[in-house]
Design a protein around this motif. Structure first.
Motif, PDB file in Angstrom:
ATOM      1  N   PHE A 159       0.834  -1.204   0.000  1.00  0.00           N
ATOM      2  CA  PHE A 159       0.000   0.000   0.000  1.00  0.00           C
ATOM      3  C   PHE A 159       0.866   1.251   0.000  1.00  0.00           C
ATOM      4  N   GLN A 160       1.847   1.293   0.856  1.00  0.00           N
ATOM      5  CA  GLN A 160       2.689   2.481   0.949  1.00  0.00           C
ATOM      6  C   GLN A 160       3.502   2.700  -0.317  1.00  0.00           C
ATOM      7  N   ALA A 165       4.823 -10.530  -3.886  1.00  0.00           N
ATOM      8  CA  ALA A 165       3.956  -9.542  -3.243  1.00  0.00           C
ATOM      9  C   ALA A 165       2.598  -9.521  -3.931  1.00  0.00           C
ATOM     10  N   PRO A 166       1.579 -10.093  -3.318  1.00  0.00           N
ATOM     11  CA  PRO A 166       0.238  -9.994  -3.890  1.00  0.00           C
ATOM     12  C   PRO A 166      -0.322  -8.587  -3.721  1.00  0.00           C
ATOM     13  N   VAL A 207      -5.968  -3.904  -0.005  1.00  0.00           N
ATOM     14  CA  VAL A 207      -5.036  -2.886  -0.507  1.00  0.00           C
ATOM     15  C   VAL A 207      -5.652  -2.143  -1.693  1.00  0.00           C
ATOM     16  N   ILE A 208      -6.257  -2.888  -2.605  1.00  0.00           N
ATOM     17  CA  ILE A 208      -6.911  -2.257  -3.756  1.00  0.00           C
ATOM     18  C   ILE A 208      -8.001  -1.305  -3.305  1.00  0.00           C
ATOM     19  N   SER A 209      -8.830  -1.744  -2.376  1.00  0.00           N
ATOM     20  CA  SER A 209      -9.927  -0.896  -1.884  1.00  0.00           C
ATOM     21  C   SER A 209      -9.399   0.406  -1.299  1.00  0.00           C
ATOM     22  N   ILE A 263      -8.002   2.689  -4.153  1.00  0.00           N
ATOM     23  CA  ILE A 263      -9.058   3.284  -4.975  1.00  0.00           C
ATOM     24  C   ILE A 263      -9.767   4.390  -4.199  1.00  0.00           C
ATOM     25  N   GLU A 264      -9.987   4.146  -2.917  1.00  0.00           N
ATOM     26  CA  GLU A 264     -10.641   5.163  -2.093  1.00  0.00           C
ATOM     27  C   GLU A 264      -9.780   6.419  -1.997  1.00  0.00           C
ATOM     28  N   ARG A 265      -8.478   6.237  -1.884  1.00  0.00           N
ATOM     29  CA  ARG A 265      -7.574   7.383  -1.736  1.00  0.00           C
ATOM     30  C   ARG A 265      -7.308   8.086  -3.057  1.00  0.00           C
TER      31      ARG A 265
END
Length: 311
Positions: free
Chosen positions: A119-120, A147-148, A153-155, A158-160
């Motif tokens: 994510f980061q 690294a999947p 993480v996708i959610s 997308i929100e950010r």
């Protein structure tokens, strides 16, 4: 934003005996792909040996293709690297060149990568790109990257960054995972990395395919993409051929090496067998096995494959 091609070859990259990218041969290959069924080409993906090429040559190769007449909006560029800085450098170059999008996997050195780390990585990438950030396609290939890119993480991403992420390529070989992605993320265009799964993915609303086999049979993938809903005998035959070529043949070999060997055999151009270290050509016995398995399928490959490489 998000106007992505749907039948894409994860293009191999021809290399001369001196180890230099043969841009002229790559140009001819891209033209051949776009003339025979692909509406897009992915440059410097896994099949294209991306980690083995440097920043400068990857940028210069893209510039050569675009200046030589390959429409930038038909190109998706693999830009994932181990550092945010390198990924941002290649991504910004591709996006400013007018490419349809960038295909980005998480860093592949430190394993296992955590969800928070992945994510980061993407947050820092998008912040580094700033106003130029657009049309980012997740590349989910944990077998290669360690690294999947998990759903949480996708959610969060997308929100950010709701206007930045437009798609995901799933190379796990899991139809269940692809179906889940389609249903959970209606704003993402989902690509299969496996030829045989394009049809069932389309049935649930998926977008298309980015595959190694498209280097050989873009016509068959295009036929399935366009005609799957007719369920005709012709499109069923195309699907059967893709299954035989991918699941029953190519997956039994290292992919980049096998695709290059096939192109070399079909074209008669030995130079196609060259790879960038650490990859090396298939041993002769394995090559003979591959070509024997391929023989019944060769009549379905479009003419003109692999011409124009320099020895």
């Amino acid at each position: 934003m998000g106007n992505l091609p749907s039948v894409c070859a994860a293009s191999v990259v021809p290399v001369t005996s001196e180890g230099v990218i043969d841009c002229e041969a790559l140009l001819e290959h891209c033209k051949w792909l776009l003339e025979n069924g692909c509406d897009g080409v992915v440059l410097f993906g896994t099949t294209g040996e991306a980690p083995s090429f440097g920043m400068r040559e990857r940028k210069e190769t893209l510039e050569f293709l675009v200046s030589s007449g390959i429409a930038a909006d038909r190109l998706i560029v693999g830009t994932g690297c181990c550092s945010v800085a390198d990924t941002a450098l290649l991504s910004l170059h591709a996006l400013e060149s007018g490419c349809a999008g960038v295909l980005v996997h998480p860093p592949y050195f430190f394993r296992p990568a955590s969800d928070s780390g992945v994510f980061q990585f993407f947050v820092e990438l998008i912040n580094t790109l700033g106003d130029a950030a657009r049309d980012v396609i997740f590349y989910h290939f944990p077998e290669a990257t360690g690294a999947p890119i998990n759903a949480d993480v996708i959610s969060r991403l997308i929100e950010r960054f709701p206007d930045v992420f437009v798609g995901i390529k799933d190379s796990t070989g899991s139809l269940d995972n692809m179906v889940s992605l389609v249903r959970k993320f209606p704003t993402l265009q989902v690509f299969s990395g496996d030829d045989d799964l394009l049809w069932p993915l389309l049935e649930v609303g998926g977008h298309g395919a980015i595959t190694a086999t498209a280097n050989l049979t873009p016509n068959l993938l295009a036929q399935v993409r366009a005609e799957w809903s007719t369920n005709s005998a012709e499109v069923q035959e195309a699907q059967d051929l893709l299954v035989r070529l991918w699941s029953e043949t190519l997956l039994k070999f290292p992919i980049s090496e096998a695709v290059k060997d096939i192109i070399s055999s079909i074209s008669g151009e030995e130079g196609w067998r060259t790879l960038r270290p650490p990859l090396t050509p298939l041993p002769e016995a394995r090559r003979e096995q591959l070509l024997e398995m391929l023989a019944p399928l060769t009549s379905h490959l479009p003419a003109g494959l692999g011409k124009g490489i320099r020895e």
